[in-house]
Motif scaffolding. Structure first.
Motif, PDB file in Angstrom:
ATOM      1  N   ILE A  90       0.844  -1.188   0.000  1.00 19.04           N
ATOM      2  CA  ILE A  90       0.000   0.000   0.000  1.00 19.04           C
ATOM      3  C   ILE A  90       0.881   1.240   0.000  1.00 19.04           C
ATOM      4  CG2 ILE A  90      -1.668   1.342   1.344  1.00 19.04           C
ATOM      5  CD1 ILE A  90      -2.911  -1.133   0.259  1.00 19.04           C
ATOM      6  N   VAL A  91       0.569   2.179  -0.887  1.00 18.07           N
ATOM      7  CA  VAL A  91       1.233   3.485  -0.930  1.00 18.07           C
ATOM      8  C   VAL A  91       0.134   4.530  -0.790  1.00 18.07           C
ATOM      9  CG1 VAL A  91       2.567   5.088  -2.356  1.00 18.07           C
ATOM     10  CG2 VAL A  91       3.079   2.648  -2.420  1.00 18.07           C
ATOM     11  N   PHE A  92       0.329   5.447   0.141  1.00 17.27           N
ATOM     12  CA  PHE A  92      -0.664   6.501   0.349  1.00 17.27           C
ATOM     13  C   PHE A  92      -0.286   7.754  -0.414  1.00 17.27           C
ATOM     14  CE2 PHE A  92      -1.408   3.771   3.979  1.00 17.27           C
ATOM     15  CZ  PHE A  92      -2.793   3.691   3.970  1.00 17.27           C
ATOM     16  N   GLY A  93      -1.307   8.459  -0.875  1.00 23.83           N
ATOM     17  CA  GLY A  93      -1.103   9.718  -1.575  1.00 23.83           C
ATOM     18  C   GLY A  93      -0.819  10.835  -0.584  1.00 23.83           C
ATOM     19  N   GLU A  94      -0.398  11.941  -1.107  1.00 20.24           N
ATOM     20  CA  GLU A  94      -0.033  13.066  -0.258  1.00 20.24           C
ATOM     21  C   GLU A  94      -1.189  14.051  -0.078  1.00 20.24           C
ATOM     22  OE1 GLU A  94       3.640  14.765  -1.536  1.00 20.24           O
ATOM     23  OE2 GLU A  94       4.560  12.799  -1.786  1.00 20.24           O
ATOM     24  N   ASN A  95      -2.393  13.626  -0.398  1.00 18.46           N
ATOM     25  CA  ASN A  95      -3.540  14.526  -0.302  1.00 18.46           C
ATOM     26  C   ASN A  95      -4.335  14.299   0.984  1.00 18.46           C
ATOM     27  OD1 ASN A  95      -4.617  12.065  -0.853  1.00 18.46           O
ATOM     28  ND2 ASN A  95      -5.994  12.766  -2.461  1.00 18.46           N
ATOM     29  N   GLY A  96      -3.665  14.052   2.088  1.00 16.73           N
ATOM     30  CA  GLY A  96      -4.357  13.832   3.351  1.00 16.73           C
ATOM     31  C   GLY A  96      -4.662  12.375   3.637  1.00 16.73           C
ATOM     32  N   GLY A  97      -4.225  11.485   2.782  1.00 14.53           N
ATOM     33  CA  GLY A  97      -4.403  10.060   3.035  1.00 14.53           C
ATOM     34  C   GLY A  97      -5.747   9.497   2.629  1.00 14.53           C
ATOM     35  N   ASN A  98      -6.510  10.222   1.834  1.00 15.43           N
ATOM     36  CA  ASN A  98      -7.814   9.713   1.406  1.00 15.43           C
ATOM     37  C   ASN A  98      -7.724   8.802   0.195  1.00 15.43           C
ATOM     38  OD1 ASN A  98      -9.303  10.885   3.457  1.00 15.43           O
ATOM     39  ND2 ASN A  98      -9.458  12.819   2.370  1.00 15.43           N
ATOM     40  N   GLU A  99      -6.544   8.659  -0.367  1.00 10.09           N
ATOM     41  CA  GLU A  99      -6.326   7.734  -1.471  1.00 10.09           C
ATOM     42  C   GLU A  99      -5.164   6.812  -1.126  1.00 10.09           C
ATOM     43  OE1 GLU A  99      -7.680  10.083  -5.451  1.00 10.09           O
ATOM     44  OE2 GLU A  99      -5.661  10.484  -4.717  1.00 10.09           O
ATOM     45  N   ALA A 100      -5.316   5.548  -1.479  1.00 12.41           N
ATOM     46  CA  ALA A 100      -4.266   4.557  -1.261  1.00 12.41           C
ATOM     47  C   ALA A 100      -4.126   3.725  -2.530  1.00 12.41           C
ATOM     48  CB  ALA A 100      -4.604   3.665  -0.077  1.00 12.41           C
ATOM     49  N   GLU A 101      -2.896   3.504  -2.944  1.00  8.15           N
ATOM     50  CA  GLU A 101      -2.638   2.686  -4.130  1.00  8.15           C
ATOM     51  C   GLU A 101      -2.285   1.278  -3.681  1.00  8.15           C
ATOM     52  OE1 GLU A 101      -0.175   2.958  -8.325  1.00  8.15           O
ATOM     53  OE2 GLU A 101       0.321   4.335  -6.706  1.00  8.15           O
ATOM     54  N   LEU A 102      -2.952   0.298  -4.251  1.00  6.30           N
ATOM     55  CA  LEU A 102      -2.774  -1.101  -3.873  1.00  6.30           C
ATOM     56  C   LEU A 102      -2.023  -1.851  -4.965  1.00  6.30           C
ATOM     57  CD1 LEU A 102      -3.372  -3.540  -2.041  1.00  6.30           C
ATOM     58  CD2 LEU A 102      -5.585  -3.740  -3.218  1.00  6.30           C
ATOM     59  N   PHE A 103      -0.926  -2.492  -4.565  1.00  4.50           N
ATOM     60  CA  PHE A 103      -0.138  -3.356  -5.445  1.00  4.50           C
ATOM     61  C   PHE A 103      -0.339  -4.788  -4.955  1.00  4.50           C
ATOM     62  CE2 PHE A 103       1.910   0.749  -5.517  1.00  4.50           C
ATOM     63  CZ  PHE A 103       2.273   0.924  -6.835  1.00  4.50           C
TER      64      PHE A 103
END
Length: 163
Positions: A90-103
């Motif tokens: 999981i990688v989180f975005g820098e926009n407050g953590g409301n988006e997470a990228e799943l690999f």
């Protein structure tokens, strides 16, 4: 006659230098082309060097080393798994953590999970990432992966020096 011999020697030496230069240029070009092919052969379509462990993060729009910069989630069936290719990341975005990228393991493309509010799970279709004792990743009602929320692989075994 002496001038003629000198002139012929000069013409022959200039021609031999020209021939030497013409042969050297294609060889250099071939080596440079081979070098360019080798260095670009392992890059993916986004320019990430896969052999060095880099993958493209759609969320952060950069190449990242997944094993060093993502939160590791281990298979629920084997929490002591040391095979990094079977883990989810999981990688989180820098926009407050409301988006997470799943690999996911054995899947080329990642996808983005979104949450509506803090404390809520991140979701995409059937997938849910739940913040609980780190993170739990579910597909439908089944828990597939979980982890303590730390970045990078967990250390297993002992740090005791063996004799």
């Amino acid at each position: 006659m002496k001038n003629l011999l000198l002139f012929l020697a000069l013409v022959i030496s200039l021609n031999s230098c020209k021939k030497f230069d013409q042969e050297a240029v294609p060889e250099f070009t071939q080596k440079q082309t081979l070098l360019d092919t080798i260095t670009s052969a392992d890059k993916d379509e986004d320019g990430c060097l896969a052999a060095a462990g880099y993958v493209w993060s759609t969320l952060n729009k950069e190449c990242i080393k997944i094993y060093e910069s993502a939160i590791t989630l281990y298979p629920q069936s084997n929490q002591n798994n040391e095979d990094e290719t079977k883990n989810a990341y999981i990688v989180f975005g820098e926009n407050g953590g409301n988006e997470a990228e799943l690999f996911l393991p054995n899947q080329v493309e990642s996808f983005i999970l979104v949450r509506t509010a803090e404390g809520q799970p991140w979701q995409f279709n059937e997938w849910q990432l739940i913040p609980w004792k780190g993170f739990v990743l579910k597909k439908g009602d089944e828990i597939l992966f979980s982890g303590d929320g730390s970045i990078g692989p967990k250390v297993t075994g002992s740090d005791k020096v063996e004799d």
